[in-house]
Design a protein around this motif. Structure first.
Motif, PDB file in Angstrom:
ATOM      1  N   ASN A 458       0.831  -1.135  -0.071  1.00 40.74           N
ATOM      2  CA  ASN A 458      -0.046   0.179  -0.086  1.00 40.74           C
ATOM      3  C   ASN A 458       0.818   1.401  -0.013  1.00 40.74           C
ATOM      4  O   ASN A 458       0.554   2.454   0.397  1.00 40.74           O
ATOM      5  N   ASN A 459       1.870   1.106  -0.501  1.00 39.21           N
ATOM      6  CA  ASN A 459       3.053   2.100  -0.550  1.00 39.21           C
ATOM      7  C   ASN A 459       2.517   3.651  -1.269  1.00 39.21           C
ATOM      8  O   ASN A 459       1.990   3.341  -2.528  1.00 39.21           O
ATOM      9  N   LYS A 460       2.803   4.691  -0.807  1.00 38.81           N
ATOM     10  CA  LYS A 460       2.119   6.092  -1.144  1.00 38.81           C
ATOM     11  C   LYS A 460       3.503   6.654  -1.662  1.00 38.81           C
ATOM     12  O   LYS A 460       3.246   7.860  -2.354  1.00 38.81           O
ATOM     13  N   VAL A 461       4.654   6.541  -1.159  1.00 39.32           N
ATOM     14  CA  VAL A 461       5.842   7.246  -1.467  1.00 39.32           C
ATOM     15  C   VAL A 461       6.183   7.013  -2.789  1.00 39.32           C
ATOM     16  O   VAL A 461       6.324   5.910  -3.256  1.00 39.32           O
ATOM     17  N   PRO A 462       6.661   8.228  -3.594  1.00 37.35           N
ATOM     18  CA  PRO A 462       7.139   7.782  -4.936  1.00 37.35           C
ATOM     19  C   PRO A 462       8.273   6.995  -4.685  1.00 37.35           C
ATOM     20  O   PRO A 462       9.395   7.476  -4.244  1.00 37.35           O
ATOM     21  N   VAL A 463       8.280   5.907  -5.516  1.00 34.56           N
ATOM     22  CA  VAL A 463       9.818   5.167  -5.790  1.00 34.56           C
ATOM     23  C   VAL A 463      10.200   4.988  -7.253  1.00 34.56           C
ATOM     24  O   VAL A 463       9.372   4.421  -8.030  1.00 34.56           O
ATOM     25  N   ALA A 464      11.349   5.327  -7.488  1.00 30.92           N
ATOM     26  CA  ALA A 464      11.948   4.883  -8.861  1.00 30.92           C
ATOM     27  C   ALA A 464      13.386   4.241  -8.514  1.00 30.92           C
ATOM     28  O   ALA A 464      13.921   4.378  -7.680  1.00 30.92           O
ATOM     29  N   ALA A 465      13.572   3.026  -9.386  1.00 26.51           N
ATOM     30  CA  ALA A 465      14.497   2.043  -9.279  1.00 26.51           C
ATOM     31  C   ALA A 465      15.350   1.985 -10.513  1.00 26.51           C
ATOM     32  O   ALA A 465      14.472   1.544 -11.548  1.00 26.51           O
ATOM     33  N   ALA A 466      16.533   2.117 -10.498  1.00 25.60           N
ATOM     34  CA  ALA A 466      17.451   1.308 -11.875  1.00 25.60           C
ATOM     35  C   ALA A 466      17.638  -0.164 -11.189  1.00 25.60           C
ATOM     36  O   ALA A 466      18.302  -0.493 -10.207  1.00 25.60           O
ATOM     37  N   VAL A 467      17.329  -0.811 -12.294  1.00 22.50           N
ATOM     38  CA  VAL A 467      17.566  -2.249 -12.007  1.00 22.50           C
ATOM     39  C   VAL A 467      18.289  -2.772 -13.288  1.00 22.50           C
ATOM     40  O   VAL A 467      17.989  -2.674 -14.269  1.00 22.50           O
TER      41      VAL A 467
END
Length: 524
Positions: A458-467
């Motif tokens: 239920n995360n609401k924090v913006p998250v961006a990930a380099a995979v």
């Protein structure tokens, strides 16, 4: 990584202060008023020890300092600004609880160090904050010598905080000498339980509430293990986060101990990286085989290392730790270029060079960062032991990874990857004193949780990930499983970079992730 103990310790501070970046605090002296006559009565007894807080404004960017009148350690001490080319920096030291589950007055204290970094001329600008979490476990944060790379990009719009995670750098460093103060393996192992991701996040929240004006949420950038810590942060203290950027750092979040799954998956990628190495430098096949044969036939099954340990065939294979970085293959090749001493006197025996043996020890860093070896498998544990997972999973692949068997069969010797084995505490001099503590940690069952599946879903924090598709340290398949359980996460999947992409890409990786969260990159 550890779960934060119900995050009890992450509640509001015991009293509220004006934003600390706008204050300096000192303790005033106690005064008595003198009477002219008759002689004054005896002075009252001195007041009980307390912390007295007074404020004044400074023309430079203000800082909070808290000093106990009884001489107790300051809760937060800030140094003066200093310069490196194009950057301004200043140091912060915090006196934090070892165990956040205890009352603040009863928990032992440790020191946590963080360095604030801004672009020149922005010391007093009201910038948003970005906390950088270093890879590890057990390694200190970078020490900027000049502007460049991702930190220059970050300083365009952020005030960057470089935190030495507890036990590293200047944060109560756990070194071979400092840990020798513990008189039993049990006491050391019990102490080390407090040095996982849960308490790293507790420390981050402690710092945020004291350096960020109005305790506003900040951005967190987590590289590798720092990304694991950031996911723990998302699980138990999302209120402190404005946004999260992950680079090669999405952890497996299953219950129990996920180490077995990690090592089974990583062995596949390690084999692939070995193939790349020998394809690039096929001449090294015979060189490595010759070194393994020399070590196996030496007295005691190896040769002495400069520090007092022993280099064995299986110890040599640990050099594969470098194969997952962008220049690791080249570095390994150049190291083997100088493996042998020259024969200056005809008839002298062949010997491995001091250069090679010394480079080997420096490569592994266990003399300066033993916490990595002691805590590595625990980062995968929640309520279950690791039981020396890498050692057990390697045994399942012994046909591939036994160096002496490979020589007999005429096959290339395969190097291992990011793994810690129990025999390292016999062969590596800096680790020998901690063998018993390492065994206790490997069998520890009561590791607290590190992640909360419901909160992440239920995360609401913006998250961006380099995979990184070919990441040798953080397996792509396991990353994708976890990403599917973090609400709203955006992924940039690439094989343009290896695990060290944040460092290697200059500011490009950070710029790409920020653009994703700012809507400058398409959603699909």
């Amino acid at each position: 990584m550890n779960r934060i103990t119900a995050m009890r310790a992450l509640g509001p501070p015991p009293f509220s202060l004006t934003p600390l970046h706008h204050l300096r605090i000192f303790v005033s002296p106690w005064f008595r008023t003198l009477s002219p006559s008759p002689p004054p009565p005896p002075p009252p007894p001195p007041p009980p020890p307390l912390t007295k807080v007074l404020y004044f404004h400074s023309s430079s960017r203000p800082v909070a300092k808290i000093t106990s009148m009884a001489g107790a350690a300051a809760e937060h001490v800030t140094g003066n600004w200093f310069s490196v080319p194009d950057l301004r920096l200043r140091d912060h030291r915090f006196n934090v609880p070892l165990d956040y589950s205890l009352n603040d007055l009863t928990s032992p204290k440790i020191s946590v160090f963080a360095r604030e970094v801004v672009a020149v001329g922005k010391e007093e600008v009201d910038l948003p904050f970005l906390l950088y979490l270093q890879g590890g476990p057990g390694f200190e944060c970078m020490r900027p010598a000049e502007a460049g790379g991702w930190i220059s990009k970050a300083c365009e719009e952020y005030r960057v905080i470089l935190m030495d995670q507890r036990g590293t750098g200047l944060s109560t460093p756990l070194t071979p000498t400092s840990m020798s103060q513990f008189k039993s393996a049990e006491k050391l192992a019990n102490y080390l339980r407090y040095f996982r991701a849960d308490n790293i996040v507790n420390d981050a929240e402690f710092i945020r509430r004291r350096v960020v004006p109005e305790s506003r949420p900040w951005t967190v950038l987590g590289q590798s293990y720092g990304g694991f810590c950031a996911v723990t942060y998302l699980s138990f203290a999302p209120q402190g986060l404005k946004q999260v950027l992950l680079t090669g750092g999405i952890p497996p979040i299953g219950n129990g101990c996920t180490a077995d799954a990690v090592y089974r998956a990583c062995f596949e990628q390690i084999v692939q990286q070995n193939r790349k190495y020998y394809q690039r430098f096929p001449q090294d096949i015979l060189i490595v085989q010759e070194v393994v044969k020399y070590l196996a036939e030496s007295e005691g099954g190896g040769v002495p290392l400069p520090s007092g340990g022993i280099l064995t065939p299986r110890g040599l294979q640990l050099l594969g730790l470098c194969l997952g970085s962008s220049t690791g293959i080249e570095r390994l090749h150049y190291m083997f270029e100088r493996v042998w001493d020259p024969i200056l006197v005809p008839g002298s025996p062949k010997r491995i060079s001091y250069y090679f043996l010394n480079a080997y020890e420096k490569w592994l860093d266990f003399d300066t960062n033993p916490l990595y070896a002691l805590m590595h498998e625990s980062i995968y544990c929640q309520g279950a032991p690791s039981s020396w997972s890498a050692h057990r999973i390697r045994a399942e692949n012994e046909g591939q990874f036994d160096a002496t068997i490979a020589i007999k069969e005429g096959r290339p010797v395969l190097f291992t990857g990011e793994m810690v084995f129990p025999w390292m505490f016999d062969e590596i001099h800096a680790l020998k004193p901690f063998k018993d503590a390492a065994h206790l940690l490997a069998e520890e069952k009561n590791w607290p949780p590190l992640y909360d599946d419901s909160t992440l879903n239920n995360n609401k924090v913006p998250v961006a990930a380099a995979v990184y598709y070919e990441d040798m340290y953080v397996n792509f398949k396991l990353v994708m499983e976890t990403a599917s359980r973090i609400g709203g996460i955006r992924l940039w999947i690439t094989n343009e970079y290896m695990h060290s992409g944040l460092r290697d890409g200059g500011g490009q990786v950070l710029d790409h992730l920020l653009a994703m969260l700012k809507g400058k990159k398409p959603l699909f």
